[in-house]
Design an enzyme around this catalytic site. Sequence first.
Site, PDB file in Angstrom:
ATOM      1  N   HIS A 158      30.853  -5.763  11.737  1.00  0.00           N
ATOM      2  CA  HIS A 158      29.400  -5.750  11.536  1.00  0.00           C
ATOM      3  C   HIS A 158      28.904  -7.178  11.759  1.00  0.00           C
ATOM      4  O   HIS A 158      29.632  -8.139  11.514  1.00  0.00           O
ATOM      5  CB  HIS A 158      29.019  -5.358  10.110  1.00  0.00           C
ATOM      6  CG  HIS A 158      29.376  -3.975   9.698  1.00  0.00           C
ATOM      7  ND1 HIS A 158      30.622  -3.632   9.235  1.00  0.00           N
ATOM      8  CD2 HIS A 158      28.625  -2.843   9.637  1.00  0.00           C
ATOM      9  CE1 HIS A 158      30.636  -2.357   8.911  1.00  0.00           C
ATOM     10  NE2 HIS A 158      29.429  -1.838   9.141  1.00  0.00           N
ATOM     11  N   GLU A 211      28.176   7.717  13.690  1.00  0.00           N
ATOM     12  CA  GLU A 211      29.222   8.004  12.707  1.00  0.00           C
ATOM     13  C   GLU A 211      28.664   8.862  11.579  1.00  0.00           C
ATOM     14  O   GLU A 211      27.785   8.427  10.834  1.00  0.00           O
ATOM     15  CB  GLU A 211      29.782   6.692  12.139  1.00  0.00           C
ATOM     16  CG  GLU A 211      30.873   6.893  11.112  1.00  0.00           C
ATOM     17  CD  GLU A 211      31.448   5.586  10.620  1.00  0.00           C
ATOM     18  OE1 GLU A 211      31.811   5.521   9.429  1.00  0.00           O
ATOM     19  OE2 GLU A 211      31.530   4.624  11.411  1.00  0.00           O
ATOM     20  N   GLU A 258      35.024   9.399  10.840  1.00  0.00           N
ATOM     21  CA  GLU A 258      35.785   8.828   9.738  1.00  0.00           C
ATOM     22  C   GLU A 258      36.246   9.976   8.839  1.00  0.00           C
ATOM     23  O   GLU A 258      35.429  10.617   8.173  1.00  0.00           O
ATOM     24  CB  GLU A 258      34.937   7.836   8.943  1.00  0.00           C
ATOM     25  CG  GLU A 258      35.709   7.215   7.794  1.00  0.00           C
ATOM     26  CD  GLU A 258      34.960   6.104   7.080  1.00  0.00           C
ATOM     27  OE1 GLU A 258      35.120   6.007   5.846  1.00  0.00           O
ATOM     28  OE2 GLU A 258      34.229   5.344   7.745  1.00  0.00           O
ATOM     29  N   HIS A 271      34.853  10.455   5.350  1.00  0.00           N
ATOM     30  CA  HIS A 271      33.504  11.007   5.345  1.00  0.00           C
ATOM     31  C   HIS A 271      33.547  12.517   5.535  1.00  0.00           C
ATOM     32  O   HIS A 271      32.748  13.258   4.944  1.00  0.00           O
ATOM     33  CB  HIS A 271      32.660  10.381   6.459  1.00  0.00           C
ATOM     34  CG  HIS A 271      32.364   8.935   6.258  1.00  0.00           C
ATOM     35  ND1 HIS A 271      31.679   8.171   7.185  1.00  0.00           N
ATOM     36  CD2 HIS A 271      32.656   8.089   5.242  1.00  0.00           C
ATOM     37  CE1 HIS A 271      31.557   6.934   6.741  1.00  0.00           C
ATOM     38  NE2 HIS A 271      32.146   6.856   5.570  1.00  0.00           N
ATOM     39  N   ASP A 311      37.669   6.325  12.893  1.00  0.00           N
ATOM     40  CA  ASP A 311      37.911   5.345  11.831  1.00  0.00           C
ATOM     41  C   ASP A 311      39.059   5.895  10.988  1.00  0.00           C
ATOM     42  O   ASP A 311      38.870   6.807  10.174  1.00  0.00           O
ATOM     43  CB  ASP A 311      36.658   5.131  10.992  1.00  0.00           C
ATOM     44  CG  ASP A 311      35.776   4.032  11.552  1.00  0.00           C
ATOM     45  OD1 ASP A 311      36.076   3.517  12.636  1.00  0.00           O
ATOM     46  OD2 ASP A 311      34.763   3.695  10.901  1.00  0.00           O
ATOM     47  N   ASP A 330      38.201   5.076   1.158  1.00  0.00           N
ATOM     48  CA  ASP A 330      38.681   4.286   2.300  1.00  0.00           C
ATOM     49  C   ASP A 330      40.154   3.891   2.172  1.00  0.00           C
ATOM     50  O   ASP A 330      40.512   2.713   2.243  1.00  0.00           O
ATOM     51  CB  ASP A 330      37.827   3.023   2.483  1.00  0.00           C
ATOM     52  CG  ASP A 330      36.428   3.341   2.985  1.00  0.00           C
ATOM     53  OD1 ASP A 330      36.280   4.344   3.696  1.00  0.00           O
ATOM     54  OD2 ASP A 330      35.485   2.601   2.665  1.00  0.00           O
ATOM     55  N   ASP A 369      39.394   1.548   9.207  1.00  0.00           N
ATOM     56  CA  ASP A 369      38.286   1.350   8.273  1.00  0.00           C
ATOM     57  C   ASP A 369      38.825   1.698   6.882  1.00  0.00           C
ATOM     58  O   ASP A 369      38.455   2.702   6.274  1.00  0.00           O
ATOM     59  CB  ASP A 369      37.117   2.238   8.663  1.00  0.00           C
ATOM     60  CG  ASP A 369      35.886   1.987   7.809  1.00  0.00           C
ATOM     61  OD1 ASP A 369      35.962   1.173   6.876  1.00  0.00           O
ATOM     62  OD2 ASP A 369      34.848   2.627   8.067  1.00  0.00           O
TER      63      ASP A 369
END
Length: 452
Positions: free
Chosen positions: A117, A248, A284, A287, A312, A325, A355
């Site tokens: 980021h 995402e 991801e 998620h 991810d 995560d 991630d």
Amino acid sequence: MSIQDGQGKGTLDVAHYFDDEGIPAKIPYGGTSSRNPLAFKYYDENQIVRGKSMREWLRFSVCYWHTMRGVGLDPFGGGTISRPWEDGTDGLENAKRRLRVAFEFMKRLGVPFWTFHDRDIAPEGATLAESGKLLDAVVDLAVELQSSTGISCLWGTANLFSTRRYMNGASTNPDAHVFAYAAAQVKKVMEVTHRLGGQNLVFWGGREGYQSLLNTDVRQELDHMAAFFRMVVAYKAKIGATYQLLLEPKPKEPTAHQYDYDAQTVICFLKTYGLDKDFKINIEPNHTTLAGHCAEHDVVMASKFGMLGSIDANTGVAHLGWDTDCFMADPQQTTLIMKTVLEQGGIAPGGLNFDAKVRRESTALEDMFIAHIQGMDAFAKGLVGAAALLEEGLLPRMVAARYASYAEGFGKRLAEGQASLEECEAFVAEHGEPRQVSGSQEKFQSIFNTYA
């Protein structure tokens, strides 16, 4: 090659941060008999699987935010993790030193890619212009480090969720001024990602949703988000960038409802607004489980519709209801994911981006390496298992057999959309009650277990 640290007088080699902890200059491949936690057991980057090396298939990437900026915060306590290269400031020199350490870490780990980021790698200034100058200064160094290490940028993204500016969203904010600020921030990230040779550009809309429908015009917000992405598409063409644009999904957290709920929701959004030719999806798995699906569901769903762009590579704790995560370690999950990647011919220009973060209690420097090693091993093992599964073909043949009635005759006409309701009625009148056929889920699972 040494990566230099501009701290203090002269230069210091940042390698000492890891040398002092006994971390090898390059993590070796030890094979499955090795009990060395700082050696790969399954990931041999040069091993050929279905015509390509593991390195080519897996395209591993280290994420900057968890790996270099994570300090072990959780909702109930402050940071637990201290790193020797940090000086406690959010200044430019500290950011540069941290970046040098990151590339030393990735070089030793042997990964080909990294992700970031904008606010991970550079401090935010008092104004948009100052933030841009700080980011440019760090990107100047990143260009040098990429050149000297051979590590490339998998993707960049803009942090449009951390500051209070975006508390009501970025592209979906009810204030047009905030929308414009977010767009200007993304413009800069597009430029620096292009300069770094980034192969993708990701958008995670952490605040693009709502807490309550009472104060929200959902259609207007979705229209605004689509307008935002059309500007992105236009600017990408203007600057000559070739990276793949990725959305995402996540169903919730921090908002009560996020518009990019899951893969199918994102596909619907992109098709509704005519953006499906410009964007693919970055999945991801953690998620995905928050959306009530199994970890691999969105990977498969996005791939089946030609929309899987990158992954991810993480997972969650099944009995917890938030985004933990974790590094993926379950070979069943990695085998199913790699089966999908193999079936679609690879994940490039995307990759498997970790991630994921070490646990709050894992505070040693070696934990950073061991976490990534076990994640890389898990996917390497999954790759080998998935390749064997597809090459031997037993499970694919069993799946095909379940749908064999659609391969010819009346069933084929149904599948091709050539039959009518009246014809279905006549078919049932002639053939009567369908026979009951077992789904044989346990048999499928039993056979799959021999590969995973």
